[in-house]
Design an enzyme around this catalytic site. Structure first.
Site, PDB file in Angstrom:
ATOM      1  N   PHE A 103      98.845  13.179  33.968  1.00 28.44           N
ATOM      2  CA  PHE A 103      97.823  12.839  32.846  1.00 28.44           C
ATOM      3  C   PHE A 103      96.936  13.777  32.257  1.00 28.44           C
ATOM      4  O   PHE A 103      97.096  14.390  31.203  1.00 28.44           O
ATOM      5  CB  PHE A 103      97.627  11.304  33.084  1.00 28.44           C
ATOM      6  CG  PHE A 103      96.694  10.558  31.947  1.00 28.44           C
ATOM      7  CD1 PHE A 103      97.112  10.988  30.652  1.00 28.44           C
ATOM      8  CD2 PHE A 103      95.844   9.742  32.400  1.00 28.44           C
ATOM      9  CE1 PHE A 103      96.373  10.213  29.727  1.00 28.44           C
ATOM     10  CE2 PHE A 103      95.117   8.867  31.444  1.00 28.44           C
ATOM     11  CZ  PHE A 103      95.414   9.251  30.014  1.00 28.44           C
ATOM     12  N   LYS A 126     107.117  13.489  34.822  1.00 34.73           N
ATOM     13  CA  LYS A 126     106.234  14.156  34.388  1.00 34.73           C
ATOM     14  C   LYS A 126     106.274  15.382  33.692  1.00 34.73           C
ATOM     15  O   LYS A 126     105.638  15.975  32.882  1.00 34.73           O
ATOM     16  CB  LYS A 126     105.339  14.680  35.575  1.00 34.73           C
ATOM     17  CG  LYS A 126     104.531  13.475  36.163  1.00 34.73           C
ATOM     18  CD  LYS A 126     103.361  13.863  37.391  1.00 34.73           C
ATOM     19  CE  LYS A 126     104.074  14.398  38.545  1.00 34.73           C
ATOM     20  NZ  LYS A 126     102.903  14.708  39.432  1.00 34.73           N
ATOM     21  N   TYR A 155      91.386   5.466  47.902  1.00 35.38           N
ATOM     22  CA  TYR A 155      91.444   6.443  46.970  1.00 35.38           C
ATOM     23  C   TYR A 155      89.981   6.780  46.388  1.00 35.38           C
ATOM     24  O   TYR A 155      89.644   7.908  46.541  1.00 35.38           O
ATOM     25  CB  TYR A 155      92.189   6.054  45.691  1.00 35.38           C
ATOM     26  CG  TYR A 155      91.700   6.803  44.500  1.00 35.38           C
ATOM     27  CD1 TYR A 155      92.231   8.190  44.179  1.00 35.38           C
ATOM     28  CD2 TYR A 155      91.067   6.322  43.473  1.00 35.38           C
ATOM     29  CE1 TYR A 155      92.101   8.926  43.351  1.00 35.38           C
ATOM     30  CE2 TYR A 155      90.702   7.106  42.210  1.00 35.38           C
ATOM     31  CZ  TYR A 155      91.337   8.372  42.137  1.00 35.38           C
ATOM     32  OH  TYR A 155      91.102   9.260  41.023  1.00 35.38           O
ATOM     33  N   LYS A 170     103.123   7.227  34.776  1.00 35.58           N
ATOM     34  CA  LYS A 170     102.302   6.759  35.752  1.00 35.58           C
ATOM     35  C   LYS A 170     102.543   5.155  36.474  1.00 35.58           C
ATOM     36  O   LYS A 170     102.000   4.680  37.102  1.00 35.58           O
ATOM     37  CB  LYS A 170     100.850   6.602  35.336  1.00 35.58           C
ATOM     38  CG  LYS A 170     100.063   8.202  35.333  1.00 35.58           C
ATOM     39  CD  LYS A 170      98.659   8.227  34.582  1.00 35.58           C
ATOM     40  CE  LYS A 170      97.843   7.412  35.405  1.00 35.58           C
ATOM     41  NZ  LYS A 170      97.445   8.144  36.759  1.00 35.58           N
TER      42      LYS A 170
END
Length: 323
Positions: free
Chosen positions: A10, A38, A143, A179
């Site tokens: 992205f 992607k 994360y 995504k």
């Protein structure tokens, strides 16, 4: 040569777009395309080579990079806040980033790293990007913790004097289509409204926020790459920086803007938040932008309604929705 890791992703592919806009094509895209979609983010872009992430890391480990590198824009990471494989995140988001940082410090190349607003945890310590606050943060998910660990390592090793690590807030815009569940609510809303005429949001689990009244700092991806371009031009500006607008808006505001951009009246329904998100959900985020402004960054951030309208009408509704 510019190396963009996560260059098919992205923000990474948006950065390749920005470099192309500035007349730069000496770009190596590093990514792991696998079976994802992607690759479509690269179709409109110009670059000299694509290298698989694992091949690139072998090059770095053995000192075999065949290019004279001017800058590494490191957007490559697992960005799923729901990822539960801690070892994978440690390898992909921490060790990988440290290796690239060391490479750039040794060669004199500019290093720009993607950190995250997920490092701020529940927001109880605020959203200041000063070093003192960074040392106290407690992310809510693995994360965010993996991103926090890199920033702490860079601080402890004195690397923050020579790199820029960027805490992106809620980024939206073209090239996020691959995504899945991690797409922005704008992207999801456009599809759901088009199919059903209604958008569903999570009910609030926080007594201070009404349903749909939870707030985020939403930033247009084009503004993010403008900041990174400015940092490439100003290598003396270093440290950890927030990248948001500095102005929180509600989910209701966001979804209403999507309805308006689609020329529809808002119809919003509220559903229960999944159990696995409760206690790990940020009800409020708002970037403190003084540090970046004081460093001289001139980027003017797009108003939410303007960014949503452009995204919906010029990209989501277009035959070719890619940058």
């Amino acid at each position: 040569m510019y190396i963009v890791t996560g260059g098919a992703g992205f923000i990474g592919s948006a950065m390749v777009w920005k470099l192309n806009e500035m007349g730069i094509e000496d770009i190596v895209v590093v990514d792991n395309l696998s079976t994802s979609e992607k690759w479509k983010n690269l179709v409109n872009r110009r670059y000299v080579d694509y290298v698989h992430r694992d091949t690139f890391m072998d090059m770095v480990l053995h000192g075999d990079l065949p290019w004279d590198v001017d800058a590494v824009v490191h957007m490559g990471a697992c960005s799923a806040t729901t990822e539960r494989d801690a070892d994978f995140l440690m390898e992909n988001n921490l060790r990988y980033s440290r290796m690239l940082c060391e490479l750039c410090m040794e060669t004199g190349a500019r290093f720009i790293n993607a950190s995250s607003a997920a490092t701020y945890g529940d927001g109880s310590l605020g959203f200041s990007d000063d070093d003192a606050t960074m040392l106290r943060l407690k992310p809510l998910n693995m994360y965010g913790y993996s991103k926090q660990l890199f920033d702490l390592w860079a601080y402890r090793e004195g690397r923050l004097d020579g790199i820029a690590s960027l805490k992106f807030f809620n980024v939206y815009g073209p090239n996020e289509y691959h995504k899945g569940d991690m797409r922005s609510v704008i992207c999801k809303a456009y599809a759901q409204i088009g199919q059903e005429g209604v958008m569903r949001l999570f009910r609030s689990c926080h007594p201070d926020y009404a349903d749909g009244g939870q707030m985020r700092d939403f930033i247009y991806v084009k503004d993010c790459v403008e900041v990174m371009w400015w940092l490439l031009q100003n290598p003396g500006v270093n440290g950890v920086f927030n990248v948001g607008t500095g102005k929180a808006r509600t989910w209701n505001d966001l979804v209403t803007a999507v309805f308006r951009a689609m020329d529809r009246e808002p119809v919003i329904e509220y559903i229960d938040m999944p159990e696995q998100l409760r206690g790990k959900y940020q009800s409020f985020t708002e970037a403190t932008m003084d540090k970046l402004r004081d460093a001289g960054c001139p980027v003017r951030f797009t108003e939410l309604e303007d960014g949503v309208t452009e995204y919906v009408r010029q990209y989501l509704a277009a035959a070719d929705p890619f940058l």
